[in-house]
Design a protein around this motif. Structure first.
Motif, PDB file in Angstrom:
ATOM      1  N   LEU A 181       0.867  -1.096  -0.084  1.00 57.16           N
ATOM      2  CA  LEU A 181      -0.007  -0.047   0.028  1.00 57.16           C
ATOM      3  C   LEU A 181       0.817   1.281  -0.007  1.00 57.16           C
ATOM      4  N   GLU A 182       2.108   1.183   0.544  1.00 62.70           N
ATOM      5  CA  GLU A 182       2.968   2.341   0.779  1.00 62.70           C
ATOM      6  C   GLU A 182       3.408   2.557  -0.713  1.00 62.70           C
ATOM      7  N   LEU A 183       3.771   1.694  -1.337  1.00 59.53           N
ATOM      8  CA  LEU A 183       4.334   1.622  -2.849  1.00 59.53           C
ATOM      9  C   LEU A 183       3.170   2.234  -3.807  1.00 59.53           C
ATOM     10  N   LYS A 184       1.926   1.672  -3.529  1.00 55.73           N
ATOM     11  CA  LYS A 184       0.881   2.151  -4.209  1.00 55.73           C
ATOM     12  C   LYS A 184       0.744   3.862  -4.232  1.00 55.73           C
ATOM     13  N   LYS A 185       0.986   4.317  -2.947  1.00 62.29           N
ATOM     14  CA  LYS A 185       0.988   5.736  -2.881  1.00 62.29           C
ATOM     15  C   LYS A 185       1.961   6.681  -3.486  1.00 62.29           C
ATOM     16  N   VAL A 186       3.084   6.134  -3.887  1.00 58.43           N
ATOM     17  CA  VAL A 186       4.075   6.656  -4.412  1.00 58.43           C
ATOM     18  C   VAL A 186       4.321   6.352  -5.683  1.00 58.43           C
ATOM     19  N   ASP A 187       4.029   5.031  -5.988  1.00 57.41           N
ATOM     20  CA  ASP A 187       4.349   4.540  -7.548  1.00 57.41           C
ATOM     21  C   ASP A 187       3.285   3.591  -7.781  1.00 57.41           C
ATOM     22  N   PRO A 188       1.917   4.165  -8.101  1.00 60.72           N
ATOM     23  CA  PRO A 188       0.710   3.228  -8.400  1.00 60.72           C
ATOM     24  C   PRO A 188       0.995   2.250  -9.397  1.00 60.72           C
ATOM     25  N   GLU A 189       1.820   2.769 -10.473  1.00 60.03           N
ATOM     26  CA  GLU A 189       1.962   1.880 -11.811  1.00 60.03           C
ATOM     27  C   GLU A 189       2.883   0.783 -11.406  1.00 60.03           C
ATOM     28  N   SER A 190       3.751   0.900 -10.578  1.00 57.37           N
ATOM     29  CA  SER A 190       4.652  -0.278 -10.318  1.00 57.37           C
ATOM     30  C   SER A 190       3.949  -1.256  -9.260  1.00 57.37           C
ATOM     31  N   ALA A 191       3.083  -0.636  -8.344  1.00 57.37           N
ATOM     32  CA  ALA A 191       2.276  -1.417  -7.649  1.00 57.37           C
ATOM     33  C   ALA A 191       1.317  -2.208  -8.168  1.00 57.37           C
ATOM     34  N   ALA A 192       0.602  -1.741  -9.328  1.00 59.23           N
ATOM     35  CA  ALA A 192      -0.315  -2.658 -10.120  1.00 59.23           C
ATOM     36  C   ALA A 192       0.384  -3.769 -10.787  1.00 59.23           C
ATOM     37  N   GLN A 193       1.580  -3.770 -10.824  1.00 55.26           N
ATOM     38  CA  GLN A 193       2.395  -4.859 -11.686  1.00 55.26           C
ATOM     39  C   GLN A 193       3.134  -5.777 -10.905  1.00 55.26           C
ATOM     40  N   ILE A 194       3.162  -5.294  -9.290  1.00 54.56           N
ATOM     41  CA  ILE A 194       4.010  -6.234  -8.453  1.00 54.56           C
ATOM     42  C   ILE A 194       2.915  -6.773  -7.417  1.00 54.56           C
ATOM     43  N   HIS A 195       3.120  -8.162  -7.277  1.00 47.46           N
ATOM     44  CA  HIS A 195       2.130  -8.915  -6.139  1.00 47.46           C
ATOM     45  C   HIS A 195       2.848  -8.537  -5.058  1.00 47.46           C
ATOM     46  N   PRO A 196       1.863  -8.144  -4.015  1.00 47.57           N
ATOM     47  CA  PRO A 196       2.121  -7.615  -2.659  1.00 47.57           C
ATOM     48  C   PRO A 196       3.026  -8.792  -1.976  1.00 47.57           C
ATOM     49  N   ASN A 197       3.012 -10.042  -2.325  1.00 47.43           N
ATOM     50  CA  ASN A 197       3.722 -11.036  -1.664  1.00 47.43           C
ATOM     51  C   ASN A 197       5.318 -11.208  -2.210  1.00 47.43           C
ATOM     52  N   ASN A 198       5.427 -10.336  -3.332  1.00 47.14           N
ATOM     53  CA  ASN A 198       6.725 -10.259  -3.769  1.00 47.14           C
ATOM     54  C   ASN A 198       7.463  -9.158  -3.201  1.00 47.14           C
ATOM     55  N   VAL A 199       7.859  -9.392  -1.998  1.00 45.83           N
ATOM     56  CA  VAL A 199       8.327  -8.151  -1.120  1.00 45.83           C
ATOM     57  C   VAL A 199       9.597  -7.405  -1.694  1.00 45.83           C
TER      58      VAL A 199
END
Length: 317
Positions: free
Chosen positions: A143-161
């Motif tokens: 969610l922290e990534l989604k706030k600063v880089d929504p495009e990458s967050a959409a492509q990276i699974h949350p479990n791929n820490v």
């Protein structure tokens, strides 16, 4: 200068007809198919991922299907490594490698020479994020990534820490989103590639998706997902896939079966829209419209002619 390996890639949204076309192309150009789908790698997840059946392969070898257990994680980096190795192996047999799928980031990672290791690093910051992930959980960090880089967050699974942390680290060090950093790199194409995209009128595509979901239910999707549910599979990458998370909501009592099926249709339609947007923005694709294909053999010839010209290969027909 050493010439680049020839590669045919067929991309496009779910339910557009990639599988059917890929078989025809493999027959015409003496090819072998590599799955470019991030979920067809999992054993026992056949119906929900629209995995090709033995009959449908028509004897064409298929690779990177059923190579992982559902509880295993799978990263873009691992996919990139396996596919590049498989491309070389297929080519060494004198065959044309054909990569087919709808997971844009995965296919992009194979064909372009991205190098994230050159991006600035901050090891102390990375350790802090690793500690945070253990404390607040994968979803919260994502969610922290989604706030600063929504495009990458959409492509990276949350479990791929590891990859979530790397994207946050790049932002922390450069003030740029990983997606921006990617664009600035202007990476080279590693292959002599014919990149074919299949598209379709949106309403017709949505209709096909809805029909496919109904067919999946008829073929036993509920039973397939119930089997995974009974094994106690929970917080793993595979269960977050469309077709599985919706049925889990029903099995866990969060939705009726009717609601779960409707959610599955809606999520599949939204995913198709995102796929098309990704491909159009990120890759140099030759698009072929499959909306009103009354004569499939004519469309096959049109696409074959393009492949012949682009790759300088001869068709068997």
């Amino acid at each position: 200068m050493e010439s680049k390996q020839k590669l045919l890639a067929i991309i496009g949204p779910t339910a557009v007809g990639k599988t059917k076309l890929s078989i025809e192309m493999a027959k015409r150009f003496n090819g072998e198919i590599i799955s470019g789908d991030s979920m067809q790698i999992y054993r026992g997840m056949d119906i929900g991922t629209a995995k090709i059946t033995n009959d449908e392969t028509e004897g064409i070898p298929h690779h990177l299907i059923d190579i992982k257990e559902p509880e295993d994680s799978f990263s873009v980096a691992e996919f990139q490594h396996l596919v590049r190795k498989k491309i070389a192996e297929i080519a060494s047999r004198g065959k044309l490698p054909i990569i087919v799928g709808g997971t844009g980031l995965y296919i992009q990672s194979v064909i372009y020479d991205y190098n994230f290791s050159e991006a600035p690093a901050d090891e102390a910051f990375r350790l802090i994020l690793e500690e945070r992930a253990r404390g607040i959980g994968n979803e919260a960090l994502h969610l922290e990534l989604k706030k600063v880089d929504p495009e990458s967050a959409a492509q990276i699974h949350p479990n791929n820490v590891r990859r979530v942390i790397r994207a946050l680290e790049i932002y922390h060090c450069t003030g740029k989103m990983m997606s921006e950093y990617q664009k600035e790199q202007q990476p080279d194409l590693l292959y002599n590639i014919a990149l074919i995209g299949l598209t379709m009128d949106r309403l017709k595509l949505y209709e096909r998706i809805n029909t496919r979901v109904q067919l999946m239910m008829h073929e036993g999707l509920l039973e397939e997902v119930s089997g995974l549910h009974k094994k106690g599979l929970r917080d793993c990458q595979s269960i977050q896939a469309i077709g599985y998370k919706e049925i889990y909501d029903f099995l866990d009592g969060r939705a009726t079966l009717e609601e779960a099926v409707e959610n599955l249709k809606q999520n599949s339609r939204r995913y198709a829209k995102r796929q098309l947007t990704w491909f159009r923005n990120k890759m140099d694709v030759e698009w072929f419209d499959m909306t009103e294909v009354l004569d499939f053999s004519k469309k096959i010839k049109e696409i074959s002619d393009y492949v012949e010209g682009k790759l300088q290969v001869k068709s068997n027909t």
